[in-house]
Design a protein around this motif. Sequence first.
Motif, PDB file in Angstrom:
ATOM      1  N   CYS A  91       0.845  -1.197   0.000  1.00 54.88           N
ATOM      2  CA  CYS A  91       0.000   0.000   0.000  1.00 54.88           C
ATOM      3  C   CYS A  91       0.878   1.244   0.000  1.00 54.88           C
ATOM      4  O   CYS A  91       1.754   1.402   0.855  1.00 54.88           O
ATOM      5  N   GLU A  92       0.651   2.134  -0.980  1.00 56.30           N
ATOM      6  CA  GLU A  92       1.441   3.359  -1.087  1.00 56.30           C
ATOM      7  C   GLU A  92       0.686   4.584  -0.592  1.00 56.30           C
ATOM      8  O   GLU A  92       1.271   5.462   0.024  1.00 56.30           O
ATOM      9  N   ALA A  93      -0.609   4.666  -0.881  1.00 56.48           N
ATOM     10  CA  ALA A  93      -1.416   5.809  -0.450  1.00 56.48           C
ATOM     11  C   ALA A  93      -2.879   5.394  -0.417  1.00 56.48           C
ATOM     12  O   ALA A  93      -3.336   4.624  -1.260  1.00 56.48           O
ATOM     13  N   ALA A  94      -3.607   5.897   0.569  1.00 55.56           N
ATOM     14  CA  ALA A  94      -5.024   5.550   0.699  1.00 55.56           C
ATOM     15  C   ALA A  94      -5.788   6.687   1.355  1.00 55.56           C
ATOM     16  O   ALA A  94      -5.285   7.328   2.288  1.00 55.56           O
ATOM     17  N   GLN A  95      -6.975   6.913   0.857  1.00 54.56           N
ATOM     18  CA  GLN A  95      -7.867   7.909   1.443  1.00 54.56           C
ATOM     19  C   GLN A  95      -9.289   7.398   1.306  1.00 54.56           C
ATOM     20  O   GLN A  95      -9.770   7.174   0.191  1.00 54.56           O
ATOM     21  N   GLY A  96      -9.954   7.183   2.433  1.00 59.68           N
ATOM     22  CA  GLY A  96     -11.313   6.669   2.382  1.00 59.68           C
ATOM     23  C   GLY A  96     -11.886   6.457   3.773  1.00 59.68           C
ATOM     24  O   GLY A  96     -11.209   6.648   4.786  1.00 59.68           O
ATOM     25  N   ARG A  97     -13.151   6.029   3.802  1.00 59.61           N
ATOM     26  CA  ARG A  97     -13.878   5.847   5.049  1.00 59.61           C
ATOM     27  C   ARG A  97     -14.706   4.570   4.992  1.00 59.61           C
ATOM     28  O   ARG A  97     -15.144   4.142   3.915  1.00 59.61           O
ATOM     29  N   VAL A  98     -14.919   3.985   6.165  1.00 60.30           N
ATOM     30  CA  VAL A  98     -15.748   2.792   6.300  1.00 60.30           C
ATOM     31  C   VAL A  98     -16.729   3.034   7.440  1.00 60.30           C
ATOM     32  O   VAL A  98     -16.329   3.487   8.526  1.00 60.30           O
ATOM     33  N   ARG A  99     -17.988   2.738   7.208  1.00 61.01           N
ATOM     34  CA  ARG A  99     -19.017   2.937   8.233  1.00 61.01           C
ATOM     35  C   ARG A  99     -19.887   1.693   8.348  1.00 61.01           C
ATOM     36  O   ARG A  99     -20.155   1.014   7.361  1.00 61.01           O
ATOM     37  N   THR A 100     -20.352   1.413   9.572  1.00 57.29           N
ATOM     38  CA  THR A 100     -21.316   0.334   9.763  1.00 57.29           C
ATOM     39  C   THR A 100     -22.107   0.566  11.041  1.00 57.29           C
ATOM     40  O   THR A 100     -21.574   1.104  12.025  1.00 57.29           O
ATOM     41  N   ALA A 101     -23.369   0.160  11.021  1.00 60.73           N
ATOM     42  CA  ALA A 101     -24.241   0.228  12.199  1.00 60.73           C
ATOM     43  C   ALA A 101     -24.450  -1.159  12.792  1.00 60.73           C
ATOM     44  O   ALA A 101     -25.359  -1.357  13.601  1.00 60.73           O
ATOM     45  N   ALA A 102     -23.596  -2.114  12.427  1.00 59.57           N
ATOM     46  CA  ALA A 102     -23.772  -3.502  12.863  1.00 59.57           C
ATOM     47  C   ALA A 102     -23.761  -3.637  14.383  1.00 59.57           C
ATOM     48  O   ALA A 102     -24.540  -4.409  14.955  1.00 59.57           O
ATOM     49  N   LEU A 103     -22.872  -2.885  15.069  1.00 55.85           N
ATOM     50  CA  LEU A 103     -22.817  -2.984  16.527  1.00 55.85           C
ATOM     51  C   LEU A 103     -24.016  -2.319  17.200  1.00 55.85           C
ATOM     52  O   LEU A 103     -24.392  -2.691  18.315  1.00 55.85           O
ATOM     53  N   GLU A 104     -24.622  -1.349  16.531  1.00 55.65           N
ATOM     54  CA  GLU A 104     -25.860  -0.763  17.061  1.00 55.65           C
ATOM     55  C   GLU A 104     -26.954  -1.814  17.108  1.00 55.65           C
ATOM     56  O   GLU A 104     -27.663  -1.964  18.112  1.00 55.65           O
ATOM     57  N   ARG A 105     -27.097  -2.576  16.010  1.00 56.22           N
ATOM     58  CA  ARG A 105     -28.106  -3.638  15.951  1.00 56.22           C
ATOM     59  C   ARG A 105     -27.776  -4.747  16.943  1.00 56.22           C
ATOM     60  O   ARG A 105     -28.665  -5.308  17.587  1.00 56.22           O
ATOM     61  N   PHE A 106     -26.497  -5.080  17.044  1.00 58.75           N
ATOM     62  CA  PHE A 106     -26.064  -6.120  17.976  1.00 58.75           C
ATOM     63  C   PHE A 106     -26.419  -5.741  19.411  1.00 58.75           C
ATOM     64  O   PHE A 106     -26.990  -6.541  20.163  1.00 58.75           O
ATOM     65  N   ALA A 107     -26.094  -4.505  19.806  1.00 58.77           N
ATOM     66  CA  ALA A 107     -26.386  -4.055  21.166  1.00 58.77           C
ATOM     67  C   ALA A 107     -27.893  -3.973  21.413  1.00 58.77           C
ATOM     68  O   ALA A 107     -28.374  -4.328  22.502  1.00 58.77           O
TER      69      ALA A 107
END
Length: 243
Positions: free
Chosen positions: A142-158
């Motif tokens: 990996c030389e360069a990266a720009q981005g985002r990851v989102r999830t509500a999985a733990l909201e549903r789990f809780a």
Amino acid sequence: MARRLGVLAGLVLVWLIVLLPLKAVMMLAGGAGAFGYPDVYGSVWDGRIYGLRMAGMPVREIEMSADPLPLFVGRLAARWRVSDDSARGSGHVVLGRETIEIRDMSLLVSIDRLDLQTLPGLDRSQMIDIDVDSLSMRAGQCEAAQGRVRTAALERFAASYGFEGPSMLGILSCENGALVLSLDGAAADLEVTGTVRMTGQDYAWDMELRTGRPELAEVLALAGMTRNGDIWIYQGSERLAIE
């Protein structure tokens, strides 16, 4: 005269590349034996791959639309779109001899599709929202990266246990050749921080969960976490499912 013939030959070559069947390109890359697809239609200019296997599961349809000009310098540039119940999105990829560049990628994919380790009781059909502005890799590094990851999985789990869980946000970066996802999420009853490091062969995670909810103790212990008061440590690694 020779110059005109050269221009004409170049135009003919471009036209032949545009008409090149996508099936021929896939066969050169390894064919159905490597990718597990049952059907390929169209050209590299406008083609579709049906049933390509990712993490051991088939993808219903992948559309490919290539730009023929980079082929002259040994690179394949294409727009792609994935259509499936558990994975959908689009983006732009440029493949070179040792390089991979991803741009403007937006992908919504299920936890199950990514073949990730999860908590017992976590709904694996929950989706992860991945946005990659840019990602550059060379020779698997990996030389360069720009981005985002989102999830509500733990909201549903809780919520299934009757308390509040966090919405998770992850930021992509590169570190010592690995693609790194730095995760963070906090709610009244559960806080999570940690990192996931991905290489071309495997991924490793180092997570810390903080919770005072006693009903989670058995679940977290079954997941392989170790406890220190209200803090649970979750570490491990897995080979990537390439198929």
